[in-house]
Scaffold this motif. Structure first.
Motif, mmCIF file in Angstrom:
data_model
loop_
_atom_site.group_PDB
_atom_site.id
_atom_site.type_symbol
_atom_site.label_atom_id
_atom_site.label_comp_id
_atom_site.label_asym_id
_atom_site.label_seq_id
_atom_site.Cartn_x
_atom_site.Cartn_y
_atom_site.Cartn_z
ATOM 1 N N ARG A 67 -1.673 11.321 1.305
ATOM 2 C CA ARG A 67 -0.870 10.892 2.367
ATOM 3 C C ARG A 67 -1.593 11.795 3.591
ATOM 4 O O ARG A 67 -1.590 13.200 3.063
ATOM 5 C CB ARG A 67 0.326 11.029 2.325
ATOM 6 N N PRO A 90 -2.646 7.008 2.902
ATOM 7 C CA PRO A 90 -2.018 6.430 3.766
ATOM 8 C C PRO A 90 -1.889 6.734 4.733
ATOM 9 O O PRO A 90 -1.359 8.421 4.893
ATOM 10 C CB PRO A 90 -0.556 5.869 3.203
ATOM 11 N N ARG A 118 10.953 10.367 4.322
ATOM 12 C CA ARG A 118 10.298 8.553 4.026
ATOM 13 C C ARG A 118 8.852 8.452 3.890
ATOM 14 O O ARG A 118 8.627 7.778 3.310
ATOM 15 C CB ARG A 118 11.046 8.014 5.495
ATOM 16 N N ARG A 121 8.432 9.493 0.331
ATOM 17 C CA ARG A 121 8.650 8.390 -0.393
ATOM 18 C C ARG A 121 8.655 7.672 -0.394
ATOM 19 O O ARG A 121 8.552 6.480 -1.264
ATOM 20 C CB ARG A 121 10.128 8.944 -0.337
ATOM 21 N N ALA A 122 8.514 6.861 0.533
ATOM 22 C CA ALA A 122 8.578 5.432 0.517
ATOM 23 C C ALA A 122 7.421 4.872 0.679
ATOM 24 O O ALA A 122 6.250 4.975 0.939
ATOM 25 C CB ALA A 122 8.948 4.814 2.569
ATOM 26 N N GLU A 123 7.164 3.730 0.250
ATOM 27 C CA GLU A 123 5.945 2.850 0.111
ATOM 28 C C GLU A 123 5.624 2.737 1.287
ATOM 29 O O GLU A 123 5.737 2.062 1.805
ATOM 30 C CB GLU A 123 6.215 1.461 -0.958
ATOM 31 N N PRO A 124 3.925 2.813 0.867
ATOM 32 C CA PRO A 124 3.319 2.227 2.509
ATOM 33 C C PRO A 124 2.729 0.225 2.264
ATOM 34 O O PRO A 124 2.846 -0.365 1.424
ATOM 35 C CB PRO A 124 1.907 2.747 2.340
ATOM 36 N N LYS A 125 2.747 0.149 4.040
ATOM 37 C CA LYS A 125 2.537 -1.143 3.984
ATOM 38 C C LYS A 125 1.402 -1.090 4.681
ATOM 39 O O LYS A 125 1.131 -0.942 5.942
ATOM 40 C CB LYS A 125 3.736 -1.974 4.503
ATOM 41 N N ARG A 296 -2.729 1.380 5.472
ATOM 42 C CA ARG A 296 -1.625 1.672 5.155
ATOM 43 C C ARG A 296 -0.938 2.777 5.527
ATOM 44 O O ARG A 296 -1.181 3.322 6.074
ATOM 45 C CB ARG A 296 -1.646 1.963 3.475
ATOM 46 N N VAL A 298 3.165 4.410 6.798
ATOM 47 C CA VAL A 298 5.308 4.590 5.738
ATOM 48 C C VAL A 298 5.754 4.733 6.533
ATOM 49 O O VAL A 298 5.857 4.537 7.712
ATOM 50 C CB VAL A 298 5.030 5.806 5.234
#
Length: 299
Positions: A67, A90, A118, A121-125, A296, A298
């Motif tokens: 990332r 991402p 964040r 740890r958070a999932e990318p969109k 992507r 996050v």
């Protein structure tokens, strides 16, 4: 084998009104500390000039970053994020700009340590991106008055940025700005000839600092929101400003809004253009398109 994720961080040391002469070093130290505590291998770099974020992001991708986090404003996010478009890596964001338009629209945290957590740890969109004359953007592209304001703001020295200087520049510019004549072709429809204060193609909703230019825009709908604000008297221009901060710009008198996938804008005189707040070369011809699901992020 080292199983810890490798995280790249691109830091703009002059982003934001609170930036100081030692901001680059202090931000880099904090980024390394927080990422180490999160169990990551940190590859932290500080930009030194315009365009440097692109070079740093590319080097991080080549070095195996899983990332890449941009710590800065919309310009830094643009340079870093658009470099990641083709790589599939991402983008994380730690907002530190004067307006933080895209970051605010995505609901991102402004406290650096929380933002880093964040981003890791958070999932990318997947979100959309846009392109204007070969230049990619993530937030919005503007033509006309707002591009003139963006160019003037861009020229300010570090430490003089922030929401207040941006507003001051805008109020001064509106006193002398001459609206331009445009011909627009939106998704192949018959041409629209208009004299406009500004023309915006928005992927996200706002410029930043609470100024919402495209209230219905969504970053993942595969469309851009075109906003065309016509020319009016000075008093009416100033009166319409309230709509920006109420989230009702699409209902302002003399504003035309619609979603588009492609647009062509032409003018006899060179048009002032900006992409995510960064000035690009003036032109008499601009082609704009959306790139659905391009990157992507996050958030």
């Amino acid at each position: 084998m080292n199983s810890r994720p490798r995280i790249g961080v691109v830091i703009n040391p002059v982003s934001g009104a609170g930036a100081h002469h030692d901001a680059g070093r202090s931000r880099a130290e904090l980024a390394r500390k927080v990422l180490t505590e999160l169990g990551c291998v940190a590859d932290v770099r500080v930009t030194e000039r315009a365009g440097h974020a692109r070079e740093l992001a590319r080097a991080m991708i080549d070095n195996g970053a899983s990332r890449v986090i941009a710590w800065g404003g919309d310009g830094t996010i643009n340079e870093t994020g658009t470099t990641l478009l083709a790589a599939g890596v991402p983008l994380g964001i730690v907002p530190a700009g004067s307006g933080n338009g895209l970051a605010t629209d995505l609901g991102l945290l402004t406290e650096p340590e929380e933002a880093f957590a964040r981003a890791v740890r958070a999932e990318p969109k997947w979100i959309d991106a846009g392109e204007v004359n070969g230049r990619f953007f993530l937030n919005l592209v503007g033509i006309g008055f707002d591009a003139l304001v963006a160019r003037t703001f861009h020229e300010l020295a570090a430490g003089r940025r922030g929401a207040l200087p941006y507003v001051t520049i805008g109020l001064r510019a509106i006193l002398t700005y001459r609206a331009q004549r445009y011909r627009l072709v939106l998704d192949g429809a018959p041409p629209l000839d208009t004299t406009a204060l500004l023309v915006v193609f928005a992927n996200a909703r706002q410029y930043g600092s609470g100024a919402i230019i495209a209230p219905r825009a969504r970053v993942d709908d595969g469309r851009l929101d075109a906003v065309i604000v016509d020319d009016r008297s000075l008093v009416k221009h100033l009166w319409r400003v309230r709509h920006l901060f109420r989230g009702t710009a699409d209902r302002a008198e003399g504003a035309i809004t619609q979603t588009v996938e492609r647009a062509l804008i032409e003018s006899e005189a060179p048009m002032a253009i900006h992409a995510d707040g960064e000035p690009i070369a003036p032109a008499t011809h601009a082609e704009v398109r959306v790139i659905p699901g391009a990157i992507r992020v996050v958030y």
